[in-house]
Structures are given as C-alpha cells and as structure tokens.
Design a protein around this motif. Structure first.
Motif, PDB file in Angstrom:
ATOM      1  N   VAL A 183      -9.877  15.209  -8.820  1.00 31.25           N
ATOM      2  CA  VAL A 183      -9.165  15.811  -7.689  1.00 31.25           C
ATOM      3  C   VAL A 183      -8.311  14.756  -7.000  1.00 31.25           C
ATOM      4  CG1 VAL A 183     -10.961  17.555  -7.341  1.00 31.25           C
ATOM      5  CG2 VAL A 183     -11.027  15.509  -5.965  1.00 31.25           C
ATOM      6  N   GLY A 184      -7.041  15.098  -6.778  1.00 33.46           N
ATOM      7  CA  GLY A 184      -6.114  14.174  -6.131  1.00 33.46           C
ATOM      8  C   GLY A 184      -4.896  14.934  -5.653  1.00 33.46           C
ATOM      9  N   THR A 185      -4.076  14.288  -4.851  1.00 34.73           N
ATOM     10  CA  THR A 185      -2.891  14.959  -4.305  1.00 34.73           C
ATOM     11  C   THR A 185      -1.942  15.395  -5.417  1.00 34.73           C
ATOM     12  OG1 THR A 185      -3.048  13.729  -2.271  1.00 34.73           O
ATOM     13  CG2 THR A 185      -0.885  14.637  -2.794  1.00 34.73           C
ATOM     14  N   ALA A 186      -1.726  14.505  -6.378  1.00 36.47           N
ATOM     15  CA  ALA A 186      -0.738  14.784  -7.413  1.00 36.47           C
ATOM     16  C   ALA A 186      -1.139  15.993  -8.254  1.00 36.47           C
ATOM     17  CB  ALA A 186      -0.545  13.553  -8.280  1.00 36.47           C
ATOM     18  N   ALA A 187      -2.406  16.035  -8.666  1.00 31.14           N
ATOM     19  CA  ALA A 187      -2.839  17.081  -9.602  1.00 31.14           C
ATOM     20  C   ALA A 187      -3.544  18.242  -8.911  1.00 31.14           C
ATOM     21  CB  ALA A 187      -3.783  16.475 -10.624  1.00 31.14           C
ATOM     22  N   ILE A 224       0.855  -1.192   0.000  1.00 36.91           N
ATOM     23  CA  ILE A 224       0.000   0.000   0.000  1.00 36.91           C
ATOM     24  C   ILE A 224       0.890   1.242   0.000  1.00 36.91           C
ATOM     25  CG2 ILE A 224      -1.911  -1.158   1.192  1.00 36.91           C
ATOM     26  CD1 ILE A 224      -1.059   0.244   3.760  1.00 36.91           C
ATOM     27  N   PHE A 225       0.319   2.363  -0.368  1.00 39.05           N
ATOM     28  CA  PHE A 225       1.126   3.583  -0.362  1.00 39.05           C
ATOM     29  C   PHE A 225       0.268   4.787  -0.044  1.00 39.05           C
ATOM     30  CE2 PHE A 225      -0.377   3.273  -4.733  1.00 39.05           C
ATOM     31  CZ  PHE A 225      -0.614   4.581  -5.106  1.00 39.05           C
ATOM     32  N   GLU A 226       0.921   5.915   0.105  1.00 38.37           N
ATOM     33  CA  GLU A 226       0.245   7.184   0.342  1.00 38.37           C
ATOM     34  C   GLU A 226       0.899   8.256  -0.525  1.00 38.37           C
ATOM     35  OE1 GLU A 226      -2.341   8.599   1.732  1.00 38.37           O
ATOM     36  OE2 GLU A 226      -3.078   6.608   2.221  1.00 38.37           O
ATOM     37  N   ALA A 253      -9.051   1.311  -0.396  1.00 42.91           N
ATOM     38  CA  ALA A 253      -7.674   1.193   0.106  1.00 42.91           C
ATOM     39  C   ALA A 253      -6.703   1.666  -0.971  1.00 42.91           C
ATOM     40  CB  ALA A 253      -7.387  -0.260   0.475  1.00 42.91           C
ATOM     41  N   LYS A 254      -5.612   2.319  -0.529  1.00 41.37           N
ATOM     42  CA  LYS A 254      -4.633   2.789  -1.520  1.00 41.37           C
ATOM     43  C   LYS A 254      -3.604   1.672  -1.708  1.00 41.37           C
ATOM     44  CE  LYS A 254      -2.738   7.209  -2.963  1.00 41.37           C
ATOM     45  NZ  LYS A 254      -3.616   7.418  -4.110  1.00 41.37           N
ATOM     46  N   THR A 255      -4.061   0.623  -2.362  1.00 41.22           N
ATOM     47  CA  THR A 255      -3.228  -0.555  -2.531  1.00 41.22           C
ATOM     48  C   THR A 255      -2.767  -0.687  -3.982  1.00 41.22           C
ATOM     49  OG1 THR A 255      -3.111  -2.930  -2.146  1.00 41.22           O
ATOM     50  CG2 THR A 255      -5.250  -2.101  -2.833  1.00 41.22           C
ATOM     51  N   ASN A 269      -4.929  -1.791  -7.074  1.00 48.72           N
ATOM     52  CA  ASN A 269      -5.957  -0.917  -7.647  1.00 48.72           C
ATOM     53  C   ASN A 269      -5.409  -0.134  -8.838  1.00 48.72           C
ATOM     54  OD1 ASN A 269      -8.003  -1.640  -5.941  1.00 48.72           O
ATOM     55  ND2 ASN A 269      -7.683   0.050  -4.501  1.00 48.72           N
ATOM     56  N   TYR A 270      -4.107   0.122  -8.812  1.00 54.90           N
ATOM     57  CA  TYR A 270      -3.483   0.884  -9.898  1.00 54.90           C
ATOM     58  C   TYR A 270      -3.109  -0.072 -11.030  1.00 54.90           C
ATOM     59  CZ  TYR A 270      -3.836   4.538  -6.516  1.00 54.90           C
ATOM     60  OH  TYR A 270      -4.380   5.429  -5.634  1.00 54.90           O
ATOM     61  N   GLY A 271      -2.547  -1.232 -10.655  1.00 56.49           N
ATOM     62  CA  GLY A 271      -2.148  -2.222 -11.656  1.00 56.49           C
ATOM     63  C   GLY A 271      -3.320  -2.658 -12.517  1.00 56.49           C
ATOM     64  N   GLY A 300      -9.795   8.227 -13.396  1.00 51.57           N
ATOM     65  CA  GLY A 300      -8.399   7.780 -13.438  1.00 51.57           C
ATOM     66  C   GLY A 300      -7.938   7.401 -12.053  1.00 51.57           C
ATOM     67  N   THR A 301      -6.899   8.062 -11.558  1.00 55.05           N
ATOM     68  CA  THR A 301      -6.408   7.796 -10.204  1.00 55.05           C
ATOM     69  C   THR A 301      -6.935   8.831  -9.210  1.00 55.05           C
ATOM     70  OG1 THR A 301      -4.449   9.146 -10.568  1.00 55.05           O
ATOM     71  CG2 THR A 301      -4.261   6.810 -11.109  1.00 55.05           C
ATOM     72  N   MET A 302      -7.978   9.557  -9.612  1.00 48.00           N
ATOM     73  CA  MET A 302      -8.464  10.668  -8.770  1.00 48.00           C
ATOM     74  C   MET A 302      -9.943  10.491  -8.432  1.00 48.00           C
ATOM     75  SD  MET A 302      -6.746  13.842 -10.868  1.00 48.00           S
ATOM     76  CE  MET A 302      -7.217  13.228 -12.472  1.00 48.00           C
ATOM     77  N   LEU A 349       7.041  19.404  -2.752  1.00 46.60           N
ATOM     78  CA  LEU A 349       7.765  18.153  -2.510  1.00 46.60           C
ATOM     79  C   LEU A 349       6.723  17.061  -2.303  1.00 46.60           C
ATOM     80  CD1 LEU A 349      10.760  17.107  -2.043  1.00 46.60           C
ATOM     81  CD2 LEU A 349      10.101  16.988   0.371  1.00 46.60           C
ATOM     82  N   TYR A 350       6.651  16.112  -3.223  1.00 48.99           N
ATOM     83  CA  TYR A 350       5.721  14.991  -3.096  1.00 48.99           C
ATOM     84  C   TYR A 350       6.343  13.967  -2.150  1.00 48.99           C
ATOM     85  CZ  TYR A 350       2.569  11.191  -4.459  1.00 48.99           C
ATOM     86  OH  TYR A 350       1.648  10.183  -4.457  1.00 48.99           O
ATOM     87  N   ILE A 351       5.539  13.492  -1.204  1.00 45.62           N
ATOM     88  CA  ILE A 351       6.038  12.546  -0.200  1.00 45.62           C
ATOM     89  C   ILE A 351       5.321  11.220  -0.406  1.00 45.62           C
ATOM     90  CG2 ILE A 351       6.218  12.087   2.282  1.00 45.62           C
ATOM     91  CD1 ILE A 351       6.000  15.230   2.629  1.00 45.62           C
TER      92      ILE A 351
HETATM   93  C1  COI Z   1      -3.139  11.261  -6.865  1.00 45.37           C
HETATM   94  O1  COI Z   1      -3.894  11.692  -7.732  1.00 45.37           O
HETATM   95  O2  COI Z   1      -2.745  11.935  -5.952  1.00 45.37           O
HETATM   96  C2  COI Z   1      -2.699   9.896  -6.964  1.00 45.37           C
HETATM   97  O3  COI Z   1      -2.918   9.128  -6.083  1.00 45.37           O
HETATM   98  C3  COI Z   1      -1.935   9.567  -8.152  1.00 45.37           C
HETATM   99  C4  COI Z   1      -0.629   9.004  -7.768  1.00 45.37           C
HETATM  100  C5  COI Z   1      -0.730   7.520  -7.807  1.00 45.37           C
HETATM  101  C6  COI Z   1       0.487   9.538  -8.577  1.00 45.37           C
END
Ligand code: COI
Length: 356
Positions: free
Chosen positions: A301-305, A73-75, A196-198, A201-203, A235-237, A139-141
């Motif tokens: 909406v997501g952390t990355a974008a 899993i990740f964050e 869950a951020k596992t 789910n992305y694969g 997508g991932t958001m 800074l992305y963590i």
């Molecule tokens: C996000 O949109 O913040 C995501 O979780 C994408 C990330 C996997 C790069």
C-alpha cells in the motif's frame, strides 16, 4: 517552524501550455509534468523568494550539498477531479507533517504550514486542467526539499529549496506483483532513517531489487535488519496481509515509513467491518499460514499504487502462489471504498478531502 519572510508568491505563467503534448495512452507514472512548479528558498533562517514558474530545468552548482551528502527528502500525494469538475487533494496536511518529521531527522529546515499550503493550492489551481477526470487517474504531487549549500565540507546545510511539481498519472503497477522476501540486504535498522522519506532509502534499495528482478521477481519484501525474520515493507510501499479474514500489518516503528495510504487503508478496513491487527509478522507465519491455507492475500500500500496486489512470494528458494486476486477480496473492497471517497462518490467521514 522557521519564520516566513513573506507569503507573497510571484506567479510567472508559461507562454504555451504543454497539455496538448501529453500522450494519454502512454501516461504511466511520472512521465509527464504539468505546466508550472512552485519554488521557495530557505536562507538566513527564513523562507523567501516564493514563486510559481513554468516547469523546467534549473542550474545547480556541482558542489550542491544534497548531491554529496544526501540531505534530500520528498513527499508524494494526489489530487482528484470529481465528476462535477471540482478538484480535491487527499490528506495534504498529513504529507506536510510527515515531510517535517523527515526534515527534522535529516537536520533540514522545516516548512511552515501556511507557506506550503498556499504554494500548493495556488499551483494546483493554476494547473487544475492537468488533473485527470478518468477513473484510475489522478494528479500526483511531488514536494521535494533539498540542501542547496555550495560547500564540499561535511556540514549541515544552511540553505534549502522546496520545489513542488505535479504529474498526471495512472495506476503505478498494471499487474499483480511477484515479490522476493529479502534475507540478506537491509532497508532500515533501528536508530536509522527508515521512517523518513529520504532519497537514500530509495537509492539503497535499487541494487537488491535489481538482483531480485534478475531472478524474475518484480519487487522485494524487506525484513528486519537484525534477524531477517519479520516483515517490514514491500518495495517502496507498506505491506499488508490477510490471514484468516484479518488484515494484518507490521506496527509502526522507526524502520517503517508511516504511510498515509497505510493509515487510510487501516481506517477504511475498520469502517468496512474488517478486523485489523498491527503487529509483527514473521516470514515463518507467512509460510505456515500459506501451508494451512489461511493466508488469503498480501498487498503493498502506497500513494502511487494505492493497493498493489501480490500474486506470489519467494522465500528460501521456494515460490508460494497466493489465491486468485479478485475485486471481491479484502484489498479490492478497501481500494474501491478509498477510490469512492477520493472521487467524491462516498462520504468523507474522516475529513480527508481538501478542496482546491
Ligand atoms: C509510493 O508508493 O507512494 C511511493 O512512495 C513510491 C514513489 C517513490 C513513486
């Protein structure tokens, strides 16, 4: 929570910073990694060997259970530099909470708050000169928790590693997105792991996303796994629409990730006086409101974008163009307010900023 054997974090600093090697013109997202990473190991029911070391490759066994059976899993969260040089993280405790929700669902060890926050703070402080100051950069963590048991039988791992790495980044998407409403493949079903951020789910998303990209779209809008009738994520958001001046987004349930950006956008929208509804949105409603010209915006909406505007959606062989995207639309106003809070220019009314 698991017992922490020791909060002692050993620090081994890099001999040479790689900061001068960063090509800032090609920064993008996730291409460069800061000098150090935090590692801590769970075994025998305790977290131990917590350390900060130079960022780099490490050796793993071919039988590492995360690789075979997916306990991974990740964050994702971000740190920002204010104009006075101070560094703040955005809602890190909410990311930890969500990581532990993911860990519980995947039957993994959870991470104690003191250990996580101490490792995170020491790491970001040590590499604080990697936190970009420029607008649109941060800074992305990336905390990553994975099963490390070396065993090929299917079982819950008894050992885990948590690694926190950081990466200076700029905006994830540089262009508005063209999205295809997915009506065959499914991201998540009730009772599954959609919340869950596992890693899986992305694969599982790559193949249908590639099919959409081959048709000229950038991303998918996921729909529910039963009827493919209701919007779930983009997508991932998380996905949001503006219909009739109201911000509308699917309510949270176990097929949807509880986005921290999603929550922040909803709160900020209300602060700015917008009406917000968390409810089911059918694809039919999207098409109908497009026809009636009451569909004003769709964005991810997501952390990355933060907020990724969508310019067009495809459904059932038709493409539906959305009105022009400007800074003055609802998504643009919310993004500006969030950016101002995160850069210390607007009051932090909800206590989101965490000083490093
Ligand atoms: C996000 O949109 O913040 C995501 O979780 C994408 C990330 C996997 C790069």
């Amino acid at each position: 929570m698991n017992a922490t054997e020791t909060m002692q974090i050993e620090v081994k600093k890099t001999k040479r910073s790689r900061l001068p090697d960063v090509d800032w013109k090609k920064l993008g997202f996730g291409n460069f990694f800061s000098d150090h990473m935090f590692i801590t190991e769970f075994s025998g029911g305790q977290w131990k060997n917590s350390r900060i070391v130079p960022y780099g490759k490490f050796e793993i066994s071919p039988t590492l259970s995360a690789l075979h059976y997916g306990q991974s899993i990740f964050e994702g969260m971000k740190a920002y530099k204010y104009s006075n040089g101070e560094v703040y993280m955005f809602r890190p405790l909410d990311n930890l909470k969500r990581m532990n929700v993911s860990a519980e669902r995947m039957a993994m060890a959870t991470v104690p708050e003191e250990l996580f926050m101490e490792g995170l703070l020491q790491l970001v402080r040590l590499d604080s000169n990697w936190v970009p100051k420029e607008e649109g950069r941060s800074l992305y963590i990336r905390p990553l928790l994975f099963a490390t048991e070396e065993h090929i039988g299917v079982k819950i791992s008894d050992t885990y590693d948590l690694i926190i790495m950081t990466s200076p980044v700029e905006t994830y998407y540089s262009q508005p997105l063209k999205v295809l409403v997915e009506t065959k493949y499914t991201r998540a079903v009730p009772g599954g792991v959609g919340f869950a951020k596992t890693a899986g789910n992305y694969g599982r998303s790559h193949y249908p996303t590639r099919l959409a990209q081959q048709k000229g779209y950038n991303q998918l809008i996921w729909t529910d796994g039963y009827e493919h009738k209701y919007l779930e994520e983009s997508g991932t958001m998380n996905v949001m629409c503006v219909i009739n001046d109201t911000l509308v987004t699917p309510g949270l349930h176990d097929t949807i990730l509880a986005g921290i950006t999603r929550d922040s956008v909803i709160i900020t929208a209300k602060d700015l006086g917008f009406k917000v509804e968390e409810r089911k949105i059918s694809v039919d409603e999207l098409v109908d409101s497009h026809k009636k010209e009451t569909l004003q915006e769709i964005f991810g909406v997501g952390t990355a974008a933060t907020i990724a505007p969508i310019s067009l959606f495809g459904y059932n062989g038709n493409d539906y163009n959305l009105p022009p995207i400007t800074d003055n639309n609802v998504g643009g106003k919310i993004k500006k307010q969030l950016d101002d809070i995160r850069k210390g220019r607007a009051a932090d009314r909800h206590g989101w900023m965490y000083k490093v």
